[in-house]
Design a protein around this motif. Structure first.
Motif, PDB file in Angstrom:
ATOM      1  N   ASP A 100      -1.358  14.894  47.785  1.00 14.26           N
ATOM      2  CA  ASP A 100      -2.263  15.848  48.416  1.00 14.26           C
ATOM      3  C   ASP A 100      -1.975  17.256  47.899  1.00 14.26           C
ATOM      4  OD1 ASP A 100       0.077  16.654  49.697  1.00 14.26           O
ATOM      5  OD2 ASP A 100      -0.366  15.511  51.521  1.00 14.26           O
ATOM      6  N   ASP A 101      -2.650  18.248  48.461  1.00 13.53           N
ATOM      7  CA  ASP A 101      -2.500  19.622  47.983  1.00 13.53           C
ATOM      8  C   ASP A 101      -1.058  20.115  48.082  1.00 13.53           C
ATOM      9  OD1 ASP A 101      -5.162  19.674  47.412  1.00 13.53           O
ATOM     10  OD2 ASP A 101      -5.763  20.791  49.199  1.00 13.53           O
ATOM     11  N   ALA A 102      -0.385  19.722  49.165  1.00 18.57           N
ATOM     12  CA  ALA A 102       1.006  20.151  49.349  1.00 18.57           C
ATOM     13  C   ALA A 102       1.902  19.578  48.250  1.00 18.57           C
ATOM     14  CB  ALA A 102       1.512  19.721  50.724  1.00 18.57           C
ATOM     15  N   ASP A 103       1.636  18.345  47.853  1.00 18.95           N
ATOM     16  CA  ASP A 103       2.417  17.732  46.775  1.00 18.95           C
ATOM     17  C   ASP A 103       2.200  18.463  45.453  1.00 18.95           C
ATOM     18  OD1 ASP A 103       3.463  15.681  48.422  1.00 18.95           O
ATOM     19  OD2 ASP A 103       1.611  14.519  48.184  1.00 18.95           O
ATOM     20  N   TYR A 104       0.931  18.803  45.190  1.00 21.44           N
ATOM     21  CA  TYR A 104       0.630  19.516  43.943  1.00 21.44           C
ATOM     22  C   TYR A 104       1.249  20.915  43.946  1.00 21.44           C
ATOM     23  CZ  TYR A 104      -2.577  15.983  42.136  1.00 21.44           C
ATOM     24  OH  TYR A 104      -3.111  14.823  41.616  1.00 21.44           O
ATOM     25  N   ALA A 139       3.871  15.423  41.109  1.00 25.21           N
ATOM     26  CA  ALA A 139       3.129  15.286  42.372  1.00 25.21           C
ATOM     27  C   ALA A 139       3.033  13.825  42.782  1.00 25.21           C
ATOM     28  CB  ALA A 139       1.743  15.895  42.224  1.00 25.21           C
ATOM     29  N   ARG A 140       2.746  12.954  41.842  1.00 22.67           N
ATOM     30  CA  ARG A 140       2.639  11.529  42.172  1.00 22.67           C
ATOM     31  C   ARG A 140       3.984  10.951  42.597  1.00 22.67           C
ATOM     32  NH1 ARG A 140      -1.948   9.112  41.629  1.00 22.67           N
ATOM     33  NH2 ARG A 140      -3.662  10.160  40.531  1.00 22.67           N
ATOM     34  N   ASP A 141       5.041  11.455  42.004  1.00 19.54           N
ATOM     35  CA  ASP A 141       6.367  10.992  42.409  1.00 19.54           C
ATOM     36  C   ASP A 141       6.698  11.455  43.830  1.00 19.54           C
ATOM     37  OD1 ASP A 141       8.981   9.748  41.459  1.00 19.54           O
ATOM     38  OD2 ASP A 141       9.674  11.711  42.130  1.00 19.54           O
ATOM     39  N   LYS A 180       7.352   8.889  47.054  1.00 24.05           N
ATOM     40  CA  LYS A 180       8.558   8.918  47.872  1.00 24.05           C
ATOM     41  C   LYS A 180       8.245   9.070  49.359  1.00 24.05           C
ATOM     42  CE  LYS A 180      11.621  10.690  44.263  1.00 24.05           C
ATOM     43  NZ  LYS A 180      12.405  11.842  43.750  1.00 24.05           N
ATOM     44  N   GLN A 181       7.038   9.576  49.665  1.00 25.41           N
ATOM     45  CA  GLN A 181       6.613   9.720  51.052  1.00 25.41           C
ATOM     46  C   GLN A 181       5.737   8.559  51.507  1.00 25.41           C
ATOM     47  OE1 GLN A 181       5.252  13.925  51.963  1.00 25.41           O
ATOM     48  NE2 GLN A 181       5.638  14.149  49.757  1.00 25.41           N
ATOM     49  N   GLY A 182       5.564   7.552  50.649  1.00 23.49           N
ATOM     50  CA  GLY A 182       4.776   6.377  50.996  1.00 23.49           C
ATOM     51  C   GLY A 182       3.281   6.594  50.920  1.00 23.49           C
ATOM     52  N   LYS A 183       2.839   7.628  50.199  1.00 22.58           N
ATOM     53  CA  LYS A 183       1.406   7.904  50.077  1.00 22.58           C
ATOM     54  C   LYS A 183       0.878   7.344  48.757  1.00 22.58           C
ATOM     55  CE  LYS A 183       2.029  12.339  50.603  1.00 22.58           C
ATOM     56  NZ  LYS A 183       1.815  13.802  50.799  1.00 22.58           N
ATOM     57  N   GLU A 184      -0.374   6.874  48.773  1.00 21.10           N
ATOM     58  CA  GLU A 184      -0.964   6.330  47.563  1.00 21.10           C
ATOM     59  C   GLU A 184      -1.375   7.418  46.583  1.00 21.10           C
ATOM     60  OE1 GLU A 184      -4.121   3.641  48.320  1.00 21.10           O
ATOM     61  OE2 GLU A 184      -2.906   2.228  49.497  1.00 21.10           O
TER      62      GLU A 184
END
Length: 331
Positions: free
Chosen positions: A155-159, A142-144, A148-152
């Motif tokens: 979010d839920d979608a990433d998880y 999720a952090r990766d 890659k999307q430039g977010k610190e």
């Protein structure tokens, strides 16, 4: 995720003997060696084993080749011969494994981990790799994705996406497949050495002492030392076991061939310490190959597949043996 289910379909057992061609030194830990009075500066690992000699059970002090030494040497040589990238968690021990953390880590990247698991890396599957917690894997993925999307922060979608990827990867995971026994001197060799129990054996019957010297390049001062090592001609016995899981259909040949190539590389290089100075040349022989069906078997028993004289003979029969293993375990 729902519970992951794995089936251990069977076990391939390679019984084998190993003969020392030159002196072999796998060092006893320093803290253990200090209790040995006198003798050499370096001493091999020893243990006590019972042998049936002259109709009686006799305890004999003998040299020991740890399974970890043989397995680690095979793995290291295979990693190099296959050109595998190496990683570390402490900047001291580098190897090809799924290392994801450490205080001074050089770990696998997320993309490398995905390729390693989804690509069914032969080294990690056969020789094993550190366990990866599912939650930890999801967090890493999720952090990766977020990075890659430039977010610190993810979010839920990433998880949610990370969970899908992690569940897909988990389908390729299983326990370490290769189990390697400790090796001790072969019972027949010990029988001959003891004249079938008529002669009492001591650890000195298996060892030789070798004098070594280091010369200071500046002062020419000598630094001599005595090394006790297993002498040439000692025959050890042991076994390697290759676990076969439900996901290994079509991979038995690859895994068995990898093990055989690892043994061959050890023969062509060395085992233990000081290999660049002639120590540790060994030869594997008298290899018996057996298979045991475990899943769904009321009484698991080994069935002999082949008796082979050498590793070269094993490599030449890998196709045939693997085919028989798959037929036995997968129908």
């Amino acid at each position: 995720m729902s519970a992951l289910q794995r089936e251990l379909r069977g076990i391939v057992r390679l019984g084998l003997k190993m003969e020392t061609v030159t002196g072999l030194l796998i060092r006893m830990p320093v803290h253990a060696q200090v209790y040995r009075i006198g003798g050499a500066d370096l001493y091999p690992i020893v243990t006590k084993r019972k042998y049936s000699l002259g109709g009686a059970e006799v305890e004999v002090e003998v040299p020991l080749v740890p399974g970890s030494s043989l397995k680690g040497r095979m793995r290291g040589l295979l990693e190099l011969s296959l050109g595998k990238r190496l990683y570390t968690s402490d900047e001291r021990i580098w190897l090809h494994a799924r290392i994801l953390w450490g205080t001074r880590a050089h770990p696998m990247s997320t993309d490398e981990l995905i390729r390693d698991i989804s690509g069914r890396c032969e080294v990690d599957e056969v020789f094993g790799s550190p366990a990866v917690g599912f939650d930890q894997l999801v967090e890493m993925l999720a952090r990766d994705l977020a990075s890659k999307q430039g977010k610190e922060e993810p979010d839920d979608a990433d998880y949610e996406e990370a969970g899908k990827v992690a569940r897909s990867l988990a389908l390729n995971l299983a326990l370490t497949r290769l189990l390697v026994d400790d090796m001790t001197p072969d019972k027949d060799y010990v029988g001959v050495l003891s004249e079938n129990g008529r002669r009492i054996l001591a650890i000195s019957d298996f060892l030789e002492e070798k004098g070594e010297n280091r010369i200071d390049r500046i002062t020419s001062a000598a630094d001599p030392r005595q090394v006790a090592r297993v002498k040439p001609g000692v025959v050890f016995q042991g076994a390697l076991r290759l676990l076969v899981f439900d996901i290994d259909k079509g991979y038995v040949k690859r895994n068995l061939e990898l093990v055989a190539k690892g043994l061959r590389l050890v023969e062509e290089t060395y085992l233990g310490a000081s290999g660049s100075r002639g120590y540790g040349r060994v030869k594997f022989k008298d290899i018996s190959v057996e298979v045991m069906k475990t899943f769904g078997a009321e009484k698991p028993e080994y069935r002999k597949l082949a008796d082979l004289a050498s590793v070269e003979a094993l490599l030449g029969k890998v196709d045939e043996i693997a085919g028989e293993v798959e037929k036995t375990l997968f129908g």
